[in-house]
Design an enzyme around this catalytic site. Sequence first.
Site, mmCIF file in Angstrom:
data_model
loop_
_atom_site.group_PDB
_atom_site.id
_atom_site.type_symbol
_atom_site.label_atom_id
_atom_site.label_comp_id
_atom_site.label_asym_id
_atom_site.label_seq_id
_atom_site.Cartn_x
_atom_site.Cartn_y
_atom_site.Cartn_z
ATOM 1 N N ASN A 384 0.801 -1.064 0.083
ATOM 2 C CA ASN A 384 -0.035 -0.053 -0.181
ATOM 3 C C ASN A 384 0.814 1.220 0.101
ATOM 4 O O ASN A 384 0.995 1.826 -1.028
ATOM 5 C CB ASN A 384 -0.899 -0.273 1.196
ATOM 6 C CG ASN A 384 -1.951 0.967 0.973
ATOM 7 O OD1 ASN A 384 -2.146 1.755 0.155
ATOM 8 N ND2 ASN A 384 -3.102 0.923 1.873
ATOM 9 N N ASP A 385 1.453 1.517 1.051
ATOM 10 C CA ASP A 385 2.266 2.671 1.062
ATOM 11 C C ASP A 385 3.356 2.967 0.229
ATOM 12 O O ASP A 385 3.587 4.009 -0.634
ATOM 13 C CB ASP A 385 3.204 2.592 2.637
ATOM 14 C CG ASP A 385 2.278 2.674 3.814
ATOM 15 O OD1 ASP A 385 0.935 3.301 3.624
ATOM 16 O OD2 ASP A 385 2.492 1.920 4.786
ATOM 17 N N VAL A 386 3.989 1.676 -0.521
ATOM 18 C CA VAL A 386 5.214 1.968 -1.528
ATOM 19 C C VAL A 386 4.393 2.285 -2.858
ATOM 20 O O VAL A 386 5.377 2.523 -3.703
ATOM 21 C CB VAL A 386 6.004 0.590 -1.592
ATOM 22 C CG1 VAL A 386 6.608 0.418 -0.081
ATOM 23 C CG2 VAL A 386 5.067 -0.560 -1.833
#
Lengths: 458, 100
Positions: A384-386
């Site tokens: 998600n964050d990446v």
Amino acid sequence: MTPTWVQLGYLAAAVLFILSLKGLSSPKSARMGTLLGALGALLATVILFFSGIELDNLIVILVAVIAGTAIGLVAARKVKMTAMPQLVALFNGAGGGAAALVALVEFLEYGSSKGTLFLIATVLTVLIGGVSASGSVVTYLKLQEIMTTRPVVIPAGRFITIGIAVLTVATAVWVIVSPSTLGVTGLLVLSLIFGILFVLPVGGADVPIVISLLNAFTGLSVAASGYVLSNVLLIIAGTLVGASGTLLTREMAKAMGRPLTSTLFGAFSGTTQGGGGTGVERPVRSAGPNDIAIMLGYANKVILVPGYGLAVAQAQSTLRELADLLTARGIDVDYAIHPVAGRMPGHMNVLLAEASVPYEQLKEMEEINPDFSATDVVLVVGANDVVNPAARSDKSAPIYGMPILDVDNAQQVVFLKRSMRPGFAGIENELLYDPKTTLLFGDAKDSLTKVVTSLKAL
Amino acid sequence: MDGVALLTIFVLSIFVGFEVVSKVSTILHTPLMSGANAIHGIVLIGGITVTGAADSVPEVIIGVIAILLGAINLVGGFAVTDRMLEMFKSKAKVKDEGAL
């Protein structure tokens, strides 16, 4: 005075430690590096027992060494590869605690009789070791998700932190000027509290950097304990780790695009880091495994983006099976590996290597980013964050500035997710609401298995 | 050994520490950190030294805890690093056999 042969033995151990770090810096020699380091440690420990030092409590000492060895071995063998970063954090905390306690015992034994330099070294060992020990435990709790991964901001926390910091330094000075058991013990307690306050405000994405930093701290603490005991090997080994750890921390911060200062002084700034996203329920497009299989099966180029969720679901092999099936259909398949995919730099490479994914298919971020615009489907599994575009555009996002995989340039993006819950950094991902995004909810392994089955039937 | 000699060793070790890990690829950050983490577990010998010379019960107890923690750090650290690198084995083979 330490006998000459012992000093020469320590010199050999120190050289082995240097060769160990050198070896660990290159993929080919990394395993040899570990072996050399372990050899150096074994050599130094055996030499110590025969060096003629006072060994009054030999039985308890041996029992403690054997017990510690057993605990360390079992923990290292039993831990799941996904939980490995937090185990490293715990080991690091153990080392920091050990250094602080060593200095404490030496102080209890000799008091102020060894002079001011000894006292300064004692104070530094206790202080840095204590911070590292309790800080590492907090990073463990965060990574293990026993406590929240979001930055913890206590009301007026900034003033409490500054207050404890001032008190800690004052106690340190007091111990040097007027040594007392109460002072040293108090210093240890204050350092432990400060370590907790130091790590609490750190957000999920910065935790690996903090682990690396605390690793360097423990190194410095061990080096300082070397002064306390006049042991050259401890000074060399501790300093090596302190210096290389500091450099490594900087490299990691750079790879993640995080300014080191904001990570370090988050505890003092007292500002709550913004979390993008409005929290309002918004429509997303979701589909079944069959639709996803069709999208993938008729693409020309597919890029797989594995994340921590993949590892948690133990779905590495299933993902590889999917990749093999697609390749067999003549589709161009690559894996895009973000530098911090997983929990730490290099973590995902370890996990995929475990599932014997061919090395050539693993592409690093800089290499693969230009390819996304020519890609039909990107399959994001448990990441998600990446891939969160907020890192590029939203200045208030805690991950702002982190280089990301440009999956939003692809024709279509498919997310396999358990829920709409935000990622480890705790921020919303706008890409989930993009018209070209399709979501398949469920456990990563479960979803992948269904997609694979549908794909076989195509 | 006198203070200046120890300081010399300290300063030179800093440079060696910087030098050995410069230019390390991102995929090795985690194993390298873990390996460095294991190395500072050598504080174990400090624990043994102070416990061997300890004269009172509290000193022995604290010393034994230090030994226990040091041994966990040292042995566990090397073991977990080796396990991480085990995963790279097949990969290294592929790389060696490649036409590079």
